[in-house]
Scaffold this motif. Sequence first.
Motif, PDB file in Angstrom:
ATOM      1  N   LEU A 102     -11.073 -11.049  -8.423  1.00 54.20           N
ATOM      2  CA  LEU A 102      -9.665 -11.450  -8.407  1.00 54.20           C
ATOM      3  C   LEU A 102      -8.913 -10.875  -9.607  1.00 54.20           C
ATOM      4  O   LEU A 102      -7.812 -10.330  -9.468  1.00 54.20           O
ATOM      5  CB  LEU A 102      -9.557 -12.977  -8.412  1.00 54.20           C
ATOM      6  CG  LEU A 102      -8.133 -13.550  -8.367  1.00 54.20           C
ATOM      7  CD1 LEU A 102      -7.494 -13.282  -7.008  1.00 54.20           C
ATOM      8  CD2 LEU A 102      -8.143 -15.044  -8.654  1.00 54.20           C
ATOM      9  N   HIS A 103      -9.529 -10.986 -10.785  1.00 57.29           N
ATOM     10  CA  HIS A 103      -8.875 -10.463 -11.996  1.00 57.29           C
ATOM     11  C   HIS A 103      -8.715  -8.946 -11.903  1.00 57.29           C
ATOM     12  O   HIS A 103      -7.690  -8.386 -12.315  1.00 57.29           O
ATOM     13  CB  HIS A 103      -9.672 -10.835 -13.239  1.00 57.29           C
ATOM     14  CG  HIS A 103      -8.956 -10.525 -14.519  1.00 57.29           C
ATOM     15  ND1 HIS A 103      -9.011  -9.285 -15.121  1.00 57.29           N
ATOM     16  CD2 HIS A 103      -8.139 -11.274 -15.303  1.00 57.29           C
ATOM     17  CE1 HIS A 103      -8.275  -9.294 -16.222  1.00 57.29           C
ATOM     18  NE2 HIS A 103      -7.736 -10.492 -16.346  1.00 57.29           N
ATOM     19  N   LYS A 104      -9.738  -8.282 -11.354  1.00 55.70           N
ATOM     20  CA  LYS A 104      -9.683  -6.828 -11.213  1.00 55.70           C
ATOM     21  C   LYS A 104      -8.558  -6.414 -10.262  1.00 55.70           C
ATOM     22  O   LYS A 104      -7.793  -5.472 -10.539  1.00 55.70           O
ATOM     23  CB  LYS A 104     -11.028  -6.318 -10.676  1.00 55.70           C
ATOM     24  CG  LYS A 104     -11.221  -4.821 -10.821  1.00 55.70           C
ATOM     25  CD  LYS A 104     -11.415  -4.430 -12.271  1.00 55.70           C
ATOM     26  CE  LYS A 104     -11.667  -2.942 -12.425  1.00 55.70           C
ATOM     27  NZ  LYS A 104     -11.682  -2.538 -13.830  1.00 55.70           N
ATOM     28  N   LEU A 105      -8.425  -7.119  -9.146  1.00 50.79           N
ATOM     29  CA  LEU A 105      -7.376  -6.807  -8.179  1.00 50.79           C
ATOM     30  C   LEU A 105      -5.989  -7.067  -8.757  1.00 50.79           C
ATOM     31  O   LEU A 105      -5.053  -6.290  -8.557  1.00 50.79           O
ATOM     32  CB  LEU A 105      -7.576  -7.640  -6.908  1.00 50.79           C
ATOM     33  CG  LEU A 105      -8.774  -7.265  -6.026  1.00 50.79           C
ATOM     34  CD1 LEU A 105      -9.001  -8.320  -4.947  1.00 50.79           C
ATOM     35  CD2 LEU A 105      -8.575  -5.895  -5.388  1.00 50.79           C
ATOM     36  N   LYS A 106      -5.861  -8.176  -9.493  1.00 49.92           N
ATOM     37  CA  LYS A 106      -4.558  -8.498 -10.097  1.00 49.92           C
ATOM     38  C   LYS A 106      -4.218  -7.517 -11.217  1.00 49.92           C
ATOM     39  O   LYS A 106      -3.049  -7.180 -11.419  1.00 49.92           O
ATOM     40  CB  LYS A 106      -4.565  -9.933 -10.639  1.00 49.92           C
ATOM     41  CG  LYS A 106      -4.492 -10.996  -9.554  1.00 49.92           C
ATOM     42  CD  LYS A 106      -4.371 -12.381 -10.160  1.00 49.92           C
ATOM     43  CE  LYS A 106      -4.127 -13.436  -9.101  1.00 49.92           C
ATOM     44  NZ  LYS A 106      -3.984 -14.778  -9.698  1.00 49.92           N
ATOM     45  N   THR A 107      -5.243  -7.060 -11.934  1.00 53.15           N
ATOM     46  CA  THR A 107      -5.017  -6.045 -12.971  1.00 53.15           C
ATOM     47  C   THR A 107      -4.514  -4.756 -12.337  1.00 53.15           C
ATOM     48  O   THR A 107      -3.584  -4.116 -12.836  1.00 53.15           O
ATOM     49  CB  THR A 107      -6.326  -5.781 -13.748  1.00 53.15           C
ATOM     50  OG1 THR A 107      -6.720  -6.979 -14.425  1.00 53.15           O
ATOM     51  CG2 THR A 107      -6.142  -4.668 -14.778  1.00 53.15           C
ATOM     52  N   PHE A 108      -5.115  -4.397 -11.209  1.00 50.72           N
ATOM     53  CA  PHE A 108      -4.697  -3.187 -10.487  1.00 50.72           C
ATOM     54  C   PHE A 108      -3.259  -3.327  -9.977  1.00 50.72           C
ATOM     55  O   PHE A 108      -2.449  -2.401 -10.075  1.00 50.72           O
ATOM     56  CB  PHE A 108      -5.657  -2.929  -9.321  1.00 50.72           C
ATOM     57  CG  PHE A 108      -5.264  -1.766  -8.457  1.00 50.72           C
ATOM     58  CD1 PHE A 108      -5.487  -0.459  -8.872  1.00 50.72           C
ATOM     59  CD2 PHE A 108      -4.658  -1.977  -7.217  1.00 50.72           C
ATOM     60  CE1 PHE A 108      -5.121   0.617  -8.081  1.00 50.72           C
ATOM     61  CE2 PHE A 108      -4.296  -0.906  -6.416  1.00 50.72           C
ATOM     62  CZ  PHE A 108      -4.525   0.394  -6.849  1.00 50.72           C
ATOM     63  N   ALA A 109      -2.943  -4.514  -9.446  1.00 49.20           N
ATOM     64  CA  ALA A 109      -1.613  -4.745  -8.870  1.00 49.20           C
ATOM     65  C   ALA A 109      -0.522  -4.820  -9.930  1.00 49.20           C
ATOM     66  O   ALA A 109       0.605  -4.356  -9.713  1.00 49.20           O
ATOM     67  CB  ALA A 109      -1.614  -6.024  -8.042  1.00 49.20           C
ATOM     68  N   GLY A 111      -0.887  -3.689 -13.238  1.00 43.89           N
ATOM     69  CA  GLY A 111      -0.975  -2.622 -14.223  1.00 43.89           C
ATOM     70  C   GLY A 111      -1.298  -3.127 -15.613  1.00 43.89           C
ATOM     71  O   GLY A 111      -1.154  -2.409 -16.602  1.00 43.89           O
ATOM     72  N   SER A 112      -1.763  -4.389 -15.692  1.00 48.02           N
ATOM     73  CA  SER A 112      -2.100  -4.984 -16.987  1.00 48.02           C
ATOM     74  C   SER A 112      -3.287  -5.923 -16.815  1.00 48.02           C
ATOM     75  O   SER A 112      -3.403  -6.615 -15.802  1.00 48.02           O
ATOM     76  CB  SER A 112      -0.903  -5.773 -17.539  1.00 48.02           C
ATOM     77  OG  SER A 112      -1.289  -6.548 -18.668  1.00 48.02           O
ATOM     78  N   SER A 113      -4.178  -5.939 -17.824  1.00 45.75           N
ATOM     79  CA  SER A 113      -5.333  -6.842 -17.772  1.00 45.75           C
ATOM     80  C   SER A 113      -5.014  -8.198 -18.387  1.00 45.75           C
ATOM     81  O   SER A 113      -5.848  -9.095 -18.394  1.00 45.75           O
ATOM     82  CB  SER A 113      -6.527  -6.220 -18.512  1.00 45.75           C
ATOM     83  OG  SER A 113      -6.210  -6.009 -19.883  1.00 45.75           O
ATOM     84  N   HIS A 118      -0.183 -11.406 -14.820  1.00 47.92           N
ATOM     85  CA  HIS A 118      -0.567 -11.519 -13.418  1.00 47.92           C
ATOM     86  C   HIS A 118       0.351 -12.459 -12.642  1.00 47.92           C
ATOM     87  O   HIS A 118       0.435 -12.378 -11.415  1.00 47.92           O
ATOM     88  CB  HIS A 118      -2.017 -11.997 -13.300  1.00 47.92           C
ATOM     89  CG  HIS A 118      -3.006 -10.995 -13.796  1.00 47.92           C
ATOM     90  ND1 HIS A 118      -4.350 -11.271 -13.938  1.00 47.92           N
ATOM     91  CD2 HIS A 118      -2.841  -9.701 -14.205  1.00 47.92           C
ATOM     92  CE1 HIS A 118      -4.974 -10.195 -14.401  1.00 47.92           C
ATOM     93  NE2 HIS A 118      -4.073  -9.241 -14.575  1.00 47.92           N
ATOM     94  N   LEU A 119       1.025 -13.361 -13.342  1.00 42.90           N
ATOM     95  CA  LEU A 119       1.939 -14.280 -12.668  1.00 42.90           C
ATOM     96  C   LEU A 119       3.224 -13.585 -12.243  1.00 42.90           C
ATOM     97  O   LEU A 119       4.025 -14.140 -11.491  1.00 42.90           O
ATOM     98  CB  LEU A 119       2.271 -15.469 -13.585  1.00 42.90           C
ATOM     99  CG  LEU A 119       1.133 -16.474 -13.826  1.00 42.90           C
ATOM    100  CD1 LEU A 119       1.544 -17.507 -14.851  1.00 42.90           C
ATOM    101  CD2 LEU A 119       0.737 -17.157 -12.527  1.00 42.90           C
ATOM    102  N   ASN A 120       3.426 -12.361 -12.720  1.00 41.60           N
ATOM    103  CA  ASN A 120       4.642 -11.622 -12.368  1.00 41.60           C
ATOM    104  C   ASN A 120       4.500 -10.809 -11.091  1.00 41.60           C
ATOM    105  O   ASN A 120       5.475 -10.253 -10.598  1.00 41.60           O
ATOM    106  CB  ASN A 120       5.037 -10.679 -13.524  1.00 41.60           C
ATOM    107  CG  ASN A 120       5.380 -11.457 -14.798  1.00 41.60           C
ATOM    108  OD1 ASN A 120       5.952 -12.531 -14.730  1.00 41.60           O
ATOM    109  ND2 ASN A 120       5.006 -10.902 -15.949  1.00 41.60           N
ATOM    110  N   ILE A 121       3.258 -10.722 -10.568  1.00 44.57           N
ATOM    111  CA  ILE A 121       3.087  -9.942  -9.342  1.00 44.57           C
ATOM    112  C   ILE A 121       3.620 -10.735  -8.148  1.00 44.57           C
ATOM    113  O   ILE A 121       3.807 -11.955  -8.217  1.00 44.57           O
ATOM    114  CB  ILE A 121       1.607  -9.553  -9.104  1.00 44.57           C
ATOM    115  CG1 ILE A 121       0.750 -10.791  -8.799  1.00 44.57           C
ATOM    116  CG2 ILE A 121       1.046  -8.788 -10.282  1.00 44.57           C
ATOM    117  CD1 ILE A 121      -0.663 -10.458  -8.391  1.00 44.57           C
TER     118      ILE A 121
END
Length: 330
Positions: A102-109, A111-113, A118-121
């Motif tokens: 999940l963290h990896k996918l959200k990082t990809f989406a 552009g930040s780790s 991640h709450l901005n996606i």
Amino acid sequence: MEEPGQLNRALLDATAGAVSGGISRTVTSPLDVIKIRFQVQLEPTSSWALIRKDLSGSSKYTGMFQATKEIFREEGLPGFWRGNVPALLMVMPYTAIQFAVLHKLKTFASGSSNSADHLNISPYLSYVSGGLAGCAATVGSYPFDLLRTLLASQGEPKVYPNMRSALFDILKTRGFSGLYAGLSPTLVEIIPYAGLQFGTYDTFKRSIMAWNRLKSSNTSSTTDDSLSSFQLLICGLAAGTCAKLVCHPLDVVKKRFQIEGLQRHPKYGARVEHRAYRNMFDALHRILKSEGWHGLYKGIVPSTIKAAPAGAVTFVVYEFTSDWLESILT
């Protein structure tokens, strides 16, 4: 090969996920055992249903409190934690894989780790990421889920004395594919379930953070986006409950596939025979035909009661463990 920072982040998410999943599963195990007993019982699971069908006395479990008393009387307190070892072996890698992916996918989406970013996606991406993470975690840990269901549903006298005997018997009678019996409805269930759980959790977090900012601006105090433990608890409660209510029928179908051919004592009612259902749709049709809509929601009361604290404990423990590990590594 991943950079050290990315590798550390993946290990951090996996560790926090495993810890939160293990604690949550152990705390809510009694409700899970009761839920499974209801789901695999072919007869009605409420006294009202028995009265309407003139089947008084033909069901082993006829209500949550009655089931609790019956399990305690026949199996003692350990009965409520039956199958907890394979449950932990299932849920710890499951949540570890789930949170790491999940963290990896959200990082990809995003552009930040950074978790805060991640709450901005888009909320839609939160739901999709949660569903994909759930699929990856399910495939990786499914055999332990099946073993947990068998051990938790067998009652007394035991069909399998331990996890090892259950594993060998499945391999002998059903082959390796037997360890993945019911995987199809599980994957169909887990996509909306995980998507709803994580997507709803992020949605509630955004809403409460906006409310916190509004409250801070009205009181002229320093703006603080962080959520309190109680607010995280509320987000987890809401996320777990919403997801469970929507996806419960597929969980019932999965449990029926998992216990096909289990030779339980006759006092537990009719057995689910081997190859009783051709596929997921056939199972849904047969359950609807023989048990009605109520059959697809057997165990919904303990399941919903369990989903709320399970979701709350999982997310709160994950957030705190993740923050603690992050403070050590950085």
